[in-house]
Design an enzyme around this catalytic site. Sequence first.
Site, PDB file in Angstrom:
ATOM      1  N   ASP A   1      -3.606 -10.283  13.032  1.00  0.00           N
ATOM      2  CA  ASP A   1      -3.808  -8.879  13.403  1.00  0.00           C
ATOM      3  C   ASP A   1      -2.803  -8.542  14.507  1.00  0.00           C
ATOM      4  O   ASP A   1      -2.913  -9.032  15.635  1.00  0.00           O
ATOM      5  CB  ASP A   1      -5.250  -8.654  13.868  1.00  0.00           C
ATOM      6  CG  ASP A   1      -5.555  -7.167  13.954  1.00  0.00           C
ATOM      7  OD1 ASP A   1      -4.804  -6.452  14.639  1.00  0.00           O
ATOM      8  OD2 ASP A   1      -6.529  -6.725  13.307  1.00  0.00           O
ATOM      9  N   ILE A   2      -1.835  -7.706  14.156  1.00  0.00           N
ATOM     10  CA  ILE A   2      -0.715  -7.451  15.069  1.00  0.00           C
ATOM     11  C   ILE A   2      -1.179  -6.725  16.335  1.00  0.00           C
ATOM     12  O   ILE A   2      -0.909  -7.159  17.454  1.00  0.00           O
ATOM     13  CB  ILE A   2       0.384  -6.632  14.342  1.00  0.00           C
ATOM     14  CG1 ILE A   2       0.900  -7.421  13.139  1.00  0.00           C
ATOM     15  CG2 ILE A   2       1.528  -6.286  15.307  1.00  0.00           C
ATOM     16  CD1 ILE A   2       1.693  -6.611  12.143  1.00  0.00           C
ATOM     17  N   VAL A   3      -1.894  -5.616  16.130  1.00  0.00           N
ATOM     18  CA  VAL A   3      -2.265  -4.806  17.302  1.00  0.00           C
ATOM     19  C   VAL A   3      -3.254  -5.562  18.195  1.00  0.00           C
ATOM     20  O   VAL A   3      -3.171  -5.468  19.428  1.00  0.00           O
ATOM     21  CB  VAL A   3      -2.788  -3.414  16.860  1.00  0.00           C
ATOM     22  CG1 VAL A   3      -4.189  -3.466  16.300  1.00  0.00           C
ATOM     23  CG2 VAL A   3      -2.707  -2.407  17.988  1.00  0.00           C
TER      24      VAL A   3
ATOM     25  N   LYS B   1     -13.356  -0.545  15.744  1.00  0.00           N
ATOM     26  CA  LYS B   1     -12.027  -1.179  15.855  1.00  0.00           C
ATOM     27  C   LYS B   1     -11.477  -1.057  17.273  1.00  0.00           C
ATOM     28  O   LYS B   1     -10.814  -1.966  17.778  1.00  0.00           O
ATOM     29  CB  LYS B   1     -11.039  -0.534  14.873  1.00  0.00           C
ATOM     30  CG  LYS B   1     -11.251  -1.016  13.448  1.00  0.00           C
ATOM     31  CD  LYS B   1     -10.336  -0.338  12.451  1.00  0.00           C
ATOM     32  CE  LYS B   1     -10.743  -0.771  11.040  1.00  0.00           C
ATOM     33  NZ  LYS B   1     -10.185   0.061   9.988  1.00  0.00           N
TER      34      LYS B   1
ATOM     35  N   LYS C   1       9.698 -16.581 -10.520  1.00  0.00           N
ATOM     36  CA  LYS C   1       8.836 -15.525 -11.064  1.00  0.00           C
ATOM     37  C   LYS C   1       7.657 -16.137 -11.846  1.00  0.00           C
ATOM     38  O   LYS C   1       7.869 -17.029 -12.683  1.00  0.00           O
ATOM     39  CB  LYS C   1       9.680 -14.633 -11.990  1.00  0.00           C
ATOM     40  CG  LYS C   1       8.912 -13.445 -12.494  1.00  0.00           C
ATOM     41  CD  LYS C   1       9.747 -12.629 -13.468  1.00  0.00           C
ATOM     42  CE  LYS C   1       8.841 -11.659 -14.181  1.00  0.00           C
ATOM     43  NZ  LYS C   1       9.418 -11.121 -15.386  1.00  0.00           N
TER      44      LYS C   1
ATOM     45  N   PHE D   1      -4.355   2.827  14.931  1.00  0.00           N
ATOM     46  CA  PHE D   1      -4.761   3.837  13.965  1.00  0.00           C
ATOM     47  C   PHE D   1      -5.906   3.236  13.158  1.00  0.00           C
ATOM     48  O   PHE D   1      -6.009   2.014  13.032  1.00  0.00           O
ATOM     49  CB  PHE D   1      -3.609   4.195  13.016  1.00  0.00           C
ATOM     50  CG  PHE D   1      -2.763   5.338  13.506  1.00  0.00           C
ATOM     51  CD1 PHE D   1      -1.903   5.171  14.565  1.00  0.00           C
ATOM     52  CD2 PHE D   1      -2.838   6.585  12.893  1.00  0.00           C
ATOM     53  CE1 PHE D   1      -1.127   6.224  15.027  1.00  0.00           C
ATOM     54  CE2 PHE D   1      -2.074   7.649  13.329  1.00  0.00           C
ATOM     55  CZ  PHE D   1      -1.209   7.469  14.404  1.00  0.00           C
TER      56      PHE D   1
ATOM     57  N   ASN E   1       0.849  -1.204   0.000  1.00  0.00           N
ATOM     58  CA  ASN E   1       0.000   0.000   0.000  1.00  0.00           C
ATOM     59  C   ASN E   1       0.877   1.244   0.000  1.00  0.00           C
ATOM     60  O   ASN E   1       2.103   1.144  -0.027  1.00  0.00           O
ATOM     61  CB  ASN E   1      -0.953  -0.024   1.196  1.00  0.00           C
ATOM     62  CG  ASN E   1      -0.185  -0.084   2.496  1.00  0.00           C
ATOM     63  OD1 ASN E   1       0.532   0.846   2.858  1.00  0.00           O
ATOM     64  ND2 ASN E   1      -0.297  -1.210   3.199  1.00  0.00           N
TER      65      ASN E   1
HETATM   66  O1  PMT Z   1       2.753   6.076   6.615  1.00  0.00           O
HETATM   67  P1  PMT Z   1       2.135   7.398   6.186  1.00  0.00           P
HETATM   68  O2  PMT Z   1       2.275   7.641   4.710  1.00  0.00           O
HETATM   69  O3  PMT Z   1       2.615   8.546   7.022  1.00  0.00           O
HETATM   70  O4  PMT Z   1       0.557   7.300   6.429  1.00  0.00           O
HETATM   71  C1  PMT Z   1       0.053   7.178   7.722  1.00  0.00           C
HETATM   72  C2  PMT Z   1      -1.112   6.180   7.792  1.00  0.00           C
HETATM   73  C3  PMT Z   1      -2.295   6.680   6.977  1.00  0.00           C
HETATM   74  C4  PMT Z   1      -0.652   4.806   7.270  1.00  0.00           C
HETATM   75  C5  PMT Z   1      -1.487   6.044   9.307  1.00  0.00           C
HETATM   76  O5  PMT Z   1      -1.870   7.310   9.781  1.00  0.00           O
HETATM   77  C6  PMT Z   1      -2.597   5.041   9.528  1.00  0.00           C
HETATM   78  O6  PMT Z   1      -3.772   5.330   9.431  1.00  0.00           O
HETATM   79  N1  PMT Z   1      -2.199   3.766   9.842  1.00  0.00           N
HETATM   80  C7  PMT Z   1      -3.124   2.637   9.969  1.00  0.00           C
HETATM   81  C8  PMT Z   1      -3.474   2.134   8.609  1.00  0.00           C
HETATM   82  C9  PMT Z   1      -4.316   0.906   8.660  1.00  0.00           C
HETATM   83  O7  PMT Z   1      -3.880  -0.115   8.255  1.00  0.00           O
HETATM   84  O8  PMT Z   1      -5.480   1.056   9.251  1.00  0.00           O
HETATM   85  P2  PMT Z   1      -6.562  -0.161   9.455  1.00  0.00           P
HETATM   86  O9  PMT Z   1      -7.811   0.568   9.758  1.00  0.00           O
HETATM   87  O10 PMT Z   1      -6.539  -1.101   8.312  1.00  0.00           O
HETATM   88  O11 PMT Z   1      -6.016  -0.941  10.724  1.00  0.00           O
HETATM   89  C10 PMT Z   1      -6.437  -0.639  12.067  1.00  0.00           C
HETATM   90  C11 PMT Z   1      -5.304  -0.853  13.024  1.00  0.00           C
HETATM   91  O12 PMT Z   1      -4.964  -2.239  13.069  1.00  0.00           O
HETATM   92  C12 PMT Z   1      -4.026  -0.105  12.680  1.00  0.00           C
HETATM   93  O13 PMT Z   1      -3.466   0.328  13.900  1.00  0.00           O
HETATM   94  C13 PMT Z   1      -3.147  -1.163  12.037  1.00  0.00           C
HETATM   95  O14 PMT Z   1      -1.759  -0.912  12.250  1.00  0.00           O
HETATM   96  C14 PMT Z   1      -3.595  -2.409  12.784  1.00  0.00           C
HETATM   97  N2  PMT Z   1      -3.475  -3.662  12.027  1.00  0.00           N
HETATM   98  C15 PMT Z   1      -4.212  -3.867  10.917  1.00  0.00           C
HETATM   99  C16 PMT Z   1      -4.142  -5.091  10.269  1.00  0.00           C
HETATM  100  C17 PMT Z   1      -3.267  -6.079  10.768  1.00  0.00           C
HETATM  101  N3  PMT Z   1      -3.159  -7.263  10.177  1.00  0.00           N
HETATM  102  N4  PMT Z   1      -2.544  -5.846  11.874  1.00  0.00           N
HETATM  103  C18 PMT Z   1      -2.632  -4.658  12.515  1.00  0.00           C
HETATM  104  O15 PMT Z   1      -1.952  -4.446  13.517  1.00  0.00           O
END
Ligand code: PMT
Length: 399
Positions: free
Chosen positions: A307-309, A338, A289, A324, A210
Amino acid sequence: MQRLTNRQIVLGITGGIAAYKSAELTRLLKGAGADVQVVMTPAATEFITPLTMQALSGNPVHLHLLDPEAEAGMGHIELAKWADLVLIAPASANFMARLNAGQGSDLLSTLCLATEAPIVLAPAMNQAMWRDQQTQTNATSLERKGIQLLGPGTGEQACGDTGPGRMLEPIEIAQQTAALFDRGLLAGKRVFITAGPTREALDPVRYISNHSSGKMGYALAEAAVDAGAKVTLISGPVNLQTPPRCERIMVESAEQMLAASLQHIDECDIFIASAAVADYRPVAVAEHKLKKGNEEIMELRLVKNPDIVATVAAQSNKPFTVGFAAETRDVVSYAQDKLTRKNLDLIIANDVSRSDIGFNSDDNAVTVISHHNVQQLPLCSKRQLAAKLIEIIASNQES
Ligand code: PMT
């Protein structure tokens, strides 16, 4: 003075004999790693030349409010937004009076009106002028407005008088300026921050990813270090340097990011997940490839990533966990979902449908959501936003 590394400082110089000391001050700030933009009042240029200040700061000196060339590049509003701190040394009695009256009669006073950065003055004037009742009223009023005064010192003055009103020595000003960044809100805390994208390999040369640049996460790492934390930055592939005084672990995939995050999780006090983690990865990574075949449509089979967080928030000794949310609609309600579903303490929602904020931009605007509060933080640079977020995280973690 390590705290000055990468700090963006507007150094304002007003008219006074102590202006010659601004040259040494600039050298010290630059030597400590700060980026310095010099703004001089017309009177200041009578005491020291803009050319000297340009050579020492390494940046063009800003002199005029209505300069079409400067306004097209870095005009007064850009300077006001750019600054992490506006330091005025020397600050004359006249400038203090104008600042206190809220005048915008030249570039420096106008940018002081326009900036949201802290303003710090190092007064310098004759002892009688400093003791003057109106100057004292101005000084007290400026301090009440949150403007910090460094000095003045006491001693022999250029005019032959002795008393209060001497500008502090450049080294004292530089050290006290550095100390202003040392807020120590997270002193002694271990903070883990995930940042950037993940890459999910399809074959040896292709991947799913992404547009995350890592800027938000790296700014948070810098702000957390500045707040006194010991920071581990777990970063996907980005084009950014390791922030000063920060440990960085580089990873590629979500699974690697999870492993790095859990490695020392029992030592972590605050976990901030700013990374844009791929929700899915290819079921299998091709050894070689993938070749183009005859078929018009190619289907990929994907499997859910961990999901890490949420995994961190499920630990028995869970750190204060901040997520985030990158949303393109119903930003607050999706983020609230979330927050609950992933068992987070705080979630920071950004609207990634806007091209001026979120992914890969220098600025961001967010909504900070806890279980009992929703707070909007308006558009500003990611560095400035990160400092505010760290303050909010620190106060929420304490309560
Ligand atoms: O890196 P930049 O260009 O500065 O941009 C910043 C940003 C837009 C990436 C940042 O501000 C942001 O929003 N990060 C979270 C992006 C995201 O993946 O959001 P989500 O809504 O899909 O995920 C929710 C949360 O779960 C996030 O904290 C994410 O890190 C976490 N997650 C998601 C999926 C996963 N498999 N593991 C996770 O830990």
